[in-house]
Design a protein around this motif. Structure first.
Motif, PDB file in Angstrom:
ATOM      1  N   GLU B   6      33.318   1.237  67.321  1.00  0.00           N
ATOM      2  CA  GLU B   6      34.441   0.462  68.618  1.00  0.00           C
ATOM      3  C   GLU B   6      33.769  -0.849  68.783  1.00  0.00           C
ATOM      4  O   GLU B   6      34.345  -1.784  69.706  1.00  0.00           O
ATOM      5  N   ASP B   9      35.218  -3.242  67.216  1.00  0.00           N
ATOM      6  CA  ASP B   9      36.724  -3.865  67.581  1.00  0.00           C
ATOM      7  C   ASP B   9      36.751  -4.365  68.355  1.00  0.00           C
ATOM      8  O   ASP B   9      37.602  -5.247  68.858  1.00  0.00           O
ATOM      9  N   TYR B  10      35.773  -4.519  69.337  1.00  0.00           N
ATOM     10  CA  TYR B  10      35.613  -5.653  70.585  1.00  0.00           C
ATOM     11  C   TYR B  10      34.579  -6.787  69.795  1.00  0.00           C
ATOM     12  O   TYR B  10      34.018  -7.170  71.482  1.00  0.00           O
ATOM     13  N   ARG B  11      34.925  -7.128  68.635  1.00  0.00           N
ATOM     14  CA  ARG B  11      34.107  -8.740  68.647  1.00  0.00           C
ATOM     15  C   ARG B  11      35.182  -9.351  69.136  1.00  0.00           C
ATOM     16  O   ARG B  11      34.050  -9.970  68.951  1.00  0.00           O
ATOM     17  N   GLN B  12      36.341  -9.396  69.105  1.00  0.00           N
ATOM     18  CA  GLN B  12      36.877 -11.431  69.911  1.00  0.00           C
ATOM     19  C   GLN B  12      36.358 -11.131  71.838  1.00  0.00           C
ATOM     20  O   GLN B  12      36.372 -11.972  71.429  1.00  0.00           O
ATOM     21  N   MET B  13      35.603  -9.845  72.007  1.00  0.00           N
ATOM     22  CA  MET B  13      35.388 -10.179  73.426  1.00  0.00           C
ATOM     23  C   MET B  13      34.359 -10.962  73.545  1.00  0.00           C
ATOM     24  O   MET B  13      34.010 -10.912  74.618  1.00  0.00           O
ATOM     25  N   SER B  16      34.545 -14.281  73.110  1.00  0.00           N
ATOM     26  CA  SER B  16      35.304 -14.723  74.050  1.00  0.00           C
ATOM     27  C   SER B  16      33.684 -14.576  75.030  1.00  0.00           C
ATOM     28  O   SER B  16      33.882 -16.005  75.804  1.00  0.00           O
ATOM     29  N   ARG B  19      31.414 -17.476  74.155  1.00  0.00           N
ATOM     30  CA  ARG B  19      32.597 -19.172  74.481  1.00  0.00           C
ATOM     31  C   ARG B  19      32.485 -19.482  76.049  1.00  0.00           C
ATOM     32  O   ARG B  19      32.410 -20.433  76.095  1.00  0.00           O
ATOM     33  N   LEU B  93      34.053  -6.343  86.188  1.00  0.00           N
ATOM     34  CA  LEU B  93      34.470  -6.031  85.204  1.00  0.00           C
ATOM     35  C   LEU B  93      34.672  -5.171  85.123  1.00  0.00           C
ATOM     36  O   LEU B  93      35.108  -4.176  84.528  1.00  0.00           O
ATOM     37  N   ILE B  97      37.809  -2.217  84.789  1.00  0.00           N
ATOM     38  CA  ILE B  97      38.209  -2.190  83.272  1.00  0.00           C
ATOM     39  C   ILE B  97      37.324  -1.411  81.916  1.00  0.00           C
ATOM     40  O   ILE B  97      36.020  -1.216  81.799  1.00  0.00           O
ATOM     41  N   TYR B  98      37.836  -0.592  81.060  1.00  0.00           N
ATOM     42  CA  TYR B  98      37.261   0.327  80.236  1.00  0.00           C
ATOM     43  C   TYR B  98      37.179  -1.038  79.235  1.00  0.00           C
ATOM     44  O   TYR B  98      37.516  -1.594  78.766  1.00  0.00           O
ATOM     45  N   ARG B 101      30.226  -1.167  76.993  1.00  0.00           N
ATOM     46  CA  ARG B 101      29.466  -1.721  78.052  1.00  0.00           C
ATOM     47  C   ARG B 101      28.047  -2.384  77.465  1.00  0.00           C
ATOM     48  O   ARG B 101      27.685  -3.291  77.859  1.00  0.00           O
TER      49      ARG B 101
END
Lengths: 427, 258
Positions: B6, B9-13, B16, B19, B93, B97-98, B101
């Motif tokens: 999981e 899957d959230y590596r882009q978050m 972001s 950055r 956040l 939103i899920y 963590r």
């Protein structure tokens, strides 16, 4: 129901919150005022179970604080239940908080990446959806401007476009279909329908029963932490509205009693009134809604359906009978009874009186009742306020009572506007 | 801990957030991103002046000796103290939103880490200017040391960020705690001057080994002591496992506590 058809399986969940009476957060406060960290535990959900099939849409309804938003938060895994289990099959996207992580100085395009990444999308997945998101938001010209230059409508449009293009298996929505102008709302609505048609399960929390009726196959009515009723939206919403209507009536009754108590007190202490500006204001507010010379006074208003049953909730197209009781202190010559129906935006939907309707003139000399039967009331869904007035022939208000009564109208079809106009299509 | 899949899957978050943090850090200042380089250079200048003229000692090229230890230490202490408030800072956040963590402390530590990497450009420039040679073989060990330190910092950040949600004082306690920790780590002095009876304590301190390794590679130009590397690696993994375990336990009630 086979296992893979179930998208959401909620089994007997409970949730309690600690309500701190006075919470000390740091060490000093905790040590010094140990007694202060006393709290009450409030059971918000008392065992709720339901299942949602793949491609099914359900609406959660209930009054404020009944636990429906908590249920939604548990579904998104922002919070966890104290007991019971929740199984979610597939990717979940929530339209609970729009524009999460938006940075005002970054461009719309960059914010799409940030925001979408919070929904768990990878760069590749966002790249694929980028064009859809931008075109859905109708912000092509502004997409490279910093988000701080956007109007709030543009901001919400961008945020909504990201959230709705996540392609989730389960979509959770909390009261946010009020995004943008009417056109954009219609677009969102159609998008939701097509998402649903493609097999996404949807859970909506909303006070707008009309929206729920249009999208959902099923309504779940949560009342004080338990499911009170469940079934087709049309039936459940009607039941819910009737219940809420009764509640409202009880509350208004209580308020009226309170006000009359205050008034009594006022009368007892007439000398003190000048020193008590608050009470003065209170009675001013009252008088703004009601005025007249007091020769006669409206004492009771009730609405009945065609079976002569007292009602607060009516369906579009039903007959409504309104019965007004009044007392007379002094003879009113050439009396006129009037009625006005307003929607919550303050727009008068209809108004008439006995003079406009050219009834023979009459005097009122003793207490009595007057009835008006409204045939085929074609008003659409919503709450309506009714003004009732007694005037004398010279146009002087005897008792003008604004917002004297409230009724709810529910429409079973999705047409929009104020009133239904009979129509035929010829194609 | 949420499943690693999981998190993946959230590596882009994570990307972001890092950055956003790096870009936002010097937002509004005239020199902007240049501060990333100017800051360590100015620190170096101060230390050079202090330890050459006011407090001279007999360590050769002391400014470099100090500098190669200080930059990794700053990364570590920023991760622990700043990391501790990272969850609280992102409460909007988290309440609404899920997402796993762990993403928040991971992004915070990663952003500090990237900042350290940029500082290393300055370190290498100083090494070259000072005339100390670079040993290419020893340099191959550098990424390993960095990863070990990253693991350690992440473990600590997971631990402190989760506890801070329930106990806000920790943020302030950690300020003084990391200062004490700095003096308990041979950054400004050589390990050889540590009294014999305190040595076991120093050896239990994972940062002692990490700093020694950095110093071996960058100051001494030699391959670090394998025992040091292994023990710091072991301690790093221990803290990461402990941190994620406690984080996983505590994160369930974040939304209610914030």
């Amino acid at each position: 129901m086979s296992k893979d058809e179930i998208a959401i399986d909620v089994d007997n969940i409970t949730k309690k919150f600690k309500i701190y009476l006075d919470k000390g957060n740091d060490l000093k406060e905790r040590l010094l005022f140990r007694k202060r960290s006393r709290y009450e535990e409030r059971l918000v959900l008392k065992g709720i179970s339901f299942q949602v099939k793949k491609g099914e849409a359900i609406g959660l309804i209930g009054h404020n604080g009944c636990g429906k938003s908590t249920t939604l938060k548990l579904l998104t895994k922002i919070m966890y239940p104290d007991s019971g289990t929740i199984k979610m099959n597939g990717r979940v996207s929530s339209l609970i908080e729009l524009g999460a992580g938006f940075h005002p100085d970054m461009s719309g395009r960059e914010n799409i990446y940030t925001n979408a990444s919070i929904f768990g999308l990878t760069k590749k997945e966002i790249d694929e959806r980028l064009n859809d998101i931008i075109s859905f938001s109708e912000l092509e010209e502004f997409i490279d401007n910093p988000v701080r230059t956007y109007s709030s409508g543009m901001y919400m449009r961008l945020a909504f476009s990201v959230a709705i293009n996540v392609d989730a298996d389960i979509l959770l929505i909390d009261e946010i279909l009020g995004v943008g102008d009417a056109n954009f709302q219609a677009k969102c609505f159609n998008k939701l329908k097509s998402i649903k048609a493609s097999g996404t399960s949807i859970v909506i929390v909303s006070h707008s029963l009309g929206q729920i009726e249009q999208i959902c196959e099923r309504s779940i009515w949560i009342h004080e932490g338990v499911i009170k009723a469940e079934g087709s939206p049309k039936e459940i919403d009607l039941e819910y509205l009737e219940f809420m209507g009764q509640k409202l009536q009880e509350n208004t009754q209580k308020e009226l009693e309170k006000k009359s108590e205050i008034k009594d007190e006022n009368q007892n202490k007439t000398e003190d009134v000048s020193e008590n500006p608050e009470l003065n204001q209170e009675s001013n507010q009252e008088s703004k809604k009601r005025w007249g010379n007091g020769k006669a006074r409206i004492t009771d208003i009730k609405a009945f359906d065609q079976n002569n049953k007292e009602q607060k909730v009516f369906k579009t197209g039903e007959n409504i009978k309104i019965k007004v009781k009044y007392t007379v202190n002094q003879k009113v010559e050439d009396a006129v009874f009037g009625i006005g129906i307003f929607n919550l935006d303050g727009i008068q939907c209809y108004g008439t009186n006995t003079r406009i309707d050219k009834l023979n003139t009459f005097n009122i000399e003793k207490n009595g009742t007057v009835e008006i039967i409204l045939d085929d009331v074609n008003l659409l869904s919503g709450e309506y306020l009714i003004d009732i007035a007694i005037e004398s022939g010279d146009g002087i208000p005897v008792d003008y009572f604004r917002e004297a009564y409230r009724i709810n109208i529910i429409s079973s079809s999705g047409d929009v506007g104020i009133t239904r106009i009979k129509h035929n299509w010829i194609i | 801990m949420s499943s690693l899949k999981e998190l993946y899957d959230y590596r882009q978050m994570i990307f972001s957030l890092v950055r956003k943090d790096l870009r936002g850090r010097y937002k509004g200042s005239v020199l902007g991103f240049l501060w990333t380089f100017i800051n360590p250079l100015l620190q170096l200048l101060v230390y050079t002046i202090v330890f050459s003229y006011i407090l001279p000692n007999n360590i050769d090229k002391y400014y470099l000796y100090l500098f190669v230890g200080l930059i990794p230490w700053i990364f570590f202490s920023a991760s622990v103290t700043g990391g501790s408030s990272s969850i609280v800072a992102q409460k909007d956040l988290i309440k609404k939103i899920y997402f796993p963590r762990e993403v928040i402390p991971i992004s915070y530590v990663t952003s500090c880490f990237v900042n350290m990497l940029l500082c290393f450009i300055v370190i290498f420039a100083v090494i070259i200017i000072s005339g100390t040679g670079i040993n290419p073989v020893a340099l191959l060990c550098l990424p390993v040391i960095m990863i070990v330190e990253y693991i350690l910092a992440l473990g600590m950040a997971l631990l402190t960020s989760a506890i801070t949600v329930y106990f806000r004082d920790l943020e302030h306690i950690l300020g003084i705690f990391t200062m004490a920790w700095m003096y308990m780590t041979p950054i400004m002095y050589e390990k050889s001057i540590v009294p014999q009876n305190l040595l076991p304590l120093f050896n239990l301190n994972p940062m002692t080994h990490v700093i020694e390794c950095y110093r071996a590679v960058l100051y001494g130009g030699e391959i670090p002591d394998l025992a040091s590397l292994v023990s710091s690696c072991g301690l790093g993994i221990f803290f990461l496992v402990l941190g994620s375990f406690i984080f996983g336990k505590l994160q369930k009630h974040f939304a209610e506590e914030l």
